[in-house]
Design a protein around this motif. Structure first.
Motif, PDB file in Angstrom:
ATOM      1  N   ILE A  77      29.627 -49.143 -20.929  1.00  0.00           N
ATOM      2  CA  ILE A  77      29.439 -48.648 -19.560  1.00  0.00           C
ATOM      3  C   ILE A  77      29.462 -49.789 -18.553  1.00  0.00           C
ATOM      4  CG2 ILE A  77      27.795 -47.469 -18.021  1.00  0.00           C
ATOM      5  CD1 ILE A  77      27.070 -45.663 -20.352  1.00  0.00           C
ATOM      6  N   GLY A  78      29.142 -50.997 -19.015  1.00  0.00           N
ATOM      7  CA  GLY A  78      29.154 -52.149 -18.119  1.00  0.00           C
ATOM      8  C   GLY A  78      27.826 -52.399 -17.434  1.00  0.00           C
ATOM      9  N   VAL A  79      26.743 -52.119 -18.162  1.00  0.00           N
ATOM     10  CA  VAL A  79      25.402 -52.350 -17.631  1.00  0.00           C
ATOM     11  C   VAL A  79      24.600 -53.128 -18.667  1.00  0.00           C
ATOM     12  CG1 VAL A  79      25.399 -50.274 -16.183  1.00  0.00           C
ATOM     13  CG2 VAL A  79      24.530 -50.135 -18.524  1.00  0.00           C
ATOM     14  N   SER A  80      23.376 -53.465 -18.323  1.00  0.00           N
ATOM     15  CA  SER A  80      22.515 -54.161 -19.276  1.00  0.00           C
ATOM     16  C   SER A  80      21.890 -53.164 -20.252  1.00  0.00           C
ATOM     17  CB  SER A  80      21.405 -54.912 -18.532  1.00  0.00           C
ATOM     18  OG  SER A  80      20.490 -53.989 -17.973  1.00  0.00           O
ATOM     19  N   GLU A  81      21.435 -53.690 -21.359  1.00  0.00           N
ATOM     20  CA  GLU A  81      20.733 -52.864 -22.344  1.00  0.00           C
ATOM     21  C   GLU A  81      19.474 -52.257 -21.730  1.00  0.00           C
ATOM     22  OE1 GLU A  81      18.878 -53.413 -26.828  1.00  0.00           O
ATOM     23  OE2 GLU A  81      20.304 -54.899 -26.072  1.00  0.00           O
ATOM     24  N   ASP A  82      18.804 -53.026 -20.867  1.00  0.00           N
ATOM     25  CA  ASP A  82      17.609 -52.513 -20.188  1.00  0.00           C
ATOM     26  C   ASP A  82      17.938 -51.291 -19.332  1.00  0.00           C
ATOM     27  OD1 ASP A  82      15.896 -54.375 -21.290  1.00  0.00           O
ATOM     28  OD2 ASP A  82      16.048 -55.758 -19.592  1.00  0.00           O
ATOM     29  N   CYS A  83      19.094 -51.315 -18.708  1.00  0.00           N
ATOM     30  CA  CYS A  83      19.522 -50.161 -17.895  1.00  0.00           C
ATOM     31  C   CYS A  83      19.538 -48.903 -18.754  1.00  0.00           C
ATOM     32  CB  CYS A  83      20.926 -50.405 -17.348  1.00  0.00           C
ATOM     33  SG  CYS A  83      21.010 -50.619 -15.598  1.00  0.00           S
ATOM     34  N   ILE A  84      20.165 -48.990 -19.907  1.00  0.00           N
ATOM     35  CA  ILE A  84      20.255 -47.836 -20.806  1.00  0.00           C
ATOM     36  C   ILE A  84      18.859 -47.371 -21.193  1.00  0.00           C
ATOM     37  CG2 ILE A  84      21.103 -47.008 -23.037  1.00  0.00           C
ATOM     38  CD1 ILE A  84      23.339 -47.559 -20.949  1.00  0.00           C
ATOM     39  N   THR A  85      17.988 -48.311 -21.523  1.00  0.00           N
ATOM     40  CA  THR A  85      16.607 -47.974 -21.890  1.00  0.00           C
ATOM     41  C   THR A  85      15.911 -47.255 -20.742  1.00  0.00           C
ATOM     42  OG1 THR A  85      16.487 -49.892 -23.340  1.00  0.00           O
ATOM     43  CG2 THR A  85      14.393 -48.924 -22.662  1.00  0.00           C
ATOM     44  N   TYR A  86      16.046 -47.776 -19.531  1.00  0.00           N
ATOM     45  CA  TYR A  86      15.400 -47.166 -18.369  1.00  0.00           C
ATOM     46  C   TYR A  86      15.950 -45.761 -18.103  1.00  0.00           C
ATOM     47  CZ  TYR A  86      13.318 -51.704 -17.150  1.00  0.00           C
ATOM     48  OH  TYR A  86      12.600 -52.865 -17.147  1.00  0.00           O
ATOM     49  N   TRP A  87      17.259 -45.598 -18.240  1.00  0.00           N
ATOM     50  CA  TRP A  87      17.847 -44.272 -18.035  1.00  0.00           C
ATOM     51  C   TRP A  87      17.323 -43.291 -19.077  1.00  0.00           C
ATOM     52  CZ3 TRP A  87      23.682 -45.971 -17.564  1.00  0.00           C
ATOM     53  CH2 TRP A  87      23.858 -46.678 -16.368  1.00  0.00           C
ATOM     54  N   GLU A  88      17.271 -43.739 -20.328  1.00  0.00           N
ATOM     55  CA  GLU A  88      16.798 -42.862 -21.409  1.00  0.00           C
ATOM     56  C   GLU A  88      15.342 -42.459 -21.208  1.00  0.00           C
ATOM     57  OE1 GLU A  88      17.523 -45.106 -24.987  1.00  0.00           O
ATOM     58  OE2 GLU A  88      19.512 -44.205 -25.249  1.00  0.00           O
ATOM     59  N   LYS A 104      13.844 -42.263 -18.355  1.00  0.00           N
ATOM     60  CA  LYS A 104      13.710 -41.716 -16.992  1.00  0.00           C
ATOM     61  C   LYS A 104      12.890 -42.630 -16.067  1.00  0.00           C
ATOM     62  CE  LYS A 104      14.279 -36.862 -18.272  1.00  0.00           C
ATOM     63  NZ  LYS A 104      15.004 -36.983 -19.431  1.00  0.00           N
ATOM     64  N   ARG A 105      12.982 -43.946 -16.319  1.00  0.00           N
ATOM     65  CA  ARG A 105      12.321 -44.920 -15.448  1.00  0.00           C
ATOM     66  C   ARG A 105      13.197 -45.244 -14.252  1.00  0.00           C
ATOM     67  NH1 ARG A 105      10.160 -49.828 -18.782  1.00  0.00           N
ATOM     68  NH2 ARG A 105       9.409 -50.404 -16.718  1.00  0.00           N
ATOM     69  N   SER A 106      14.501 -45.006 -14.396  1.00  0.00           N
ATOM     70  CA  SER A 106      15.430 -45.174 -13.279  1.00  0.00           C
ATOM     71  C   SER A 106      16.620 -44.259 -13.509  1.00  0.00           C
ATOM     72  CB  SER A 106      15.879 -46.634 -13.146  1.00  0.00           C
ATOM     73  OG  SER A 106      16.716 -46.992 -14.224  1.00  0.00           O
ATOM     74  N   LEU A 107      17.416 -44.107 -12.483  1.00  0.00           N
ATOM     75  CA  LEU A 107      18.628 -43.290 -12.551  1.00  0.00           C
ATOM     76  C   LEU A 107      19.836 -44.186 -12.366  1.00  0.00           C
ATOM     77  CD1 LEU A 107      17.458 -40.342 -10.267  1.00  0.00           C
ATOM     78  CD2 LEU A 107      17.647 -40.331 -12.762  1.00  0.00           C
ATOM     79  N   PRO A 108      20.956 -43.803 -12.961  1.00  0.00           N
ATOM     80  CA  PRO A 108      22.164 -44.608 -12.766  1.00  0.00           C
ATOM     81  C   PRO A 108      22.606 -44.579 -11.299  1.00  0.00           C
ATOM     82  CG  PRO A 108      22.532 -42.829 -14.371  1.00  0.00           C
ATOM     83  CD  PRO A 108      21.171 -42.659 -13.820  1.00  0.00           C
ATOM     84  N   LEU A 109      23.154 -45.683 -10.851  1.00  0.00           N
ATOM     85  CA  LEU A 109      23.732 -45.742  -9.511  1.00  0.00           C
ATOM     86  C   LEU A 109      25.101 -45.074  -9.547  1.00  0.00           C
ATOM     87  CD1 LEU A 109      22.786 -49.412  -8.612  1.00  0.00           C
ATOM     88  CD2 LEU A 109      21.640 -47.300  -7.902  1.00  0.00           C
ATOM     89  N   ILE A 110      25.515 -44.544  -8.406  1.00  0.00           N
ATOM     90  CA  ILE A 110      26.751 -43.772  -8.373  1.00  0.00           C
ATOM     91  C   ILE A 110      27.964 -44.571  -8.833  1.00  0.00           C
ATOM     92  CG2 ILE A 110      27.298 -44.168  -5.949  1.00  0.00           C
ATOM     93  CD1 ILE A 110      28.063 -41.032  -6.033  1.00  0.00           C
TER      94      ILE A 110
END
Length: 107
Positions: A12-23, A25-31
């Motif tokens: 997807i082109g993001v950090s591993e932390d991003c995926i963890t946060y999305w999973e 529900k600590r953050s949402l993906p940016l458009i």
């Protein structure tokens, strides 16, 4: 799919932390991440049902990862104007409608 978060993050082109946060529900993906997420999943989980102009604008923006501001730049209007079209608060004028229909028909 048997993938690790680091694999999904790379695809997807993001950090591993991003995926963890999305999973979690600590953050949402940016458009701007939406096109890569859609490609990874093989479908658009953000897609709205319907065929009105406002919904078609929203779906186009989402599929192309465009903010209201960036979509507005393409149409030479302000981003808040695009948002008002999506909310059905206002309608685009005839010349913008023509341009929009051309853009949306090529999507």
């Amino acid at each position: 799919m048997g993938l690790f978060q680091k694999d999904v993050a790379r695809m997807i082109g993001v950090s591993e932390d991003c995926i963890t946060y999305w999973e979690n529900k600590r953050s949402l993906p940016l458009i701007h991440h939406f096109p890569a997420i859609i490609k990874f999943l093989g479908f658009n989980p953000f897609k709205k049902d319907g065929d009105t102009l406002s919904i078609r604008i929203q779906n186009y923006r989402i599929e192309h990862g465009l903010s209201h501001k960036k979509m507005g730049r393409r149409l030479r209007v302000d981003g808040s104007t695009v948002a008002s079209w999506e909310k059905d608060t206002f309608s685009p004028n005839k010349s913008i409608q023509k341009l929009l229909l051309k853009i949306l028909s090529t999507a």
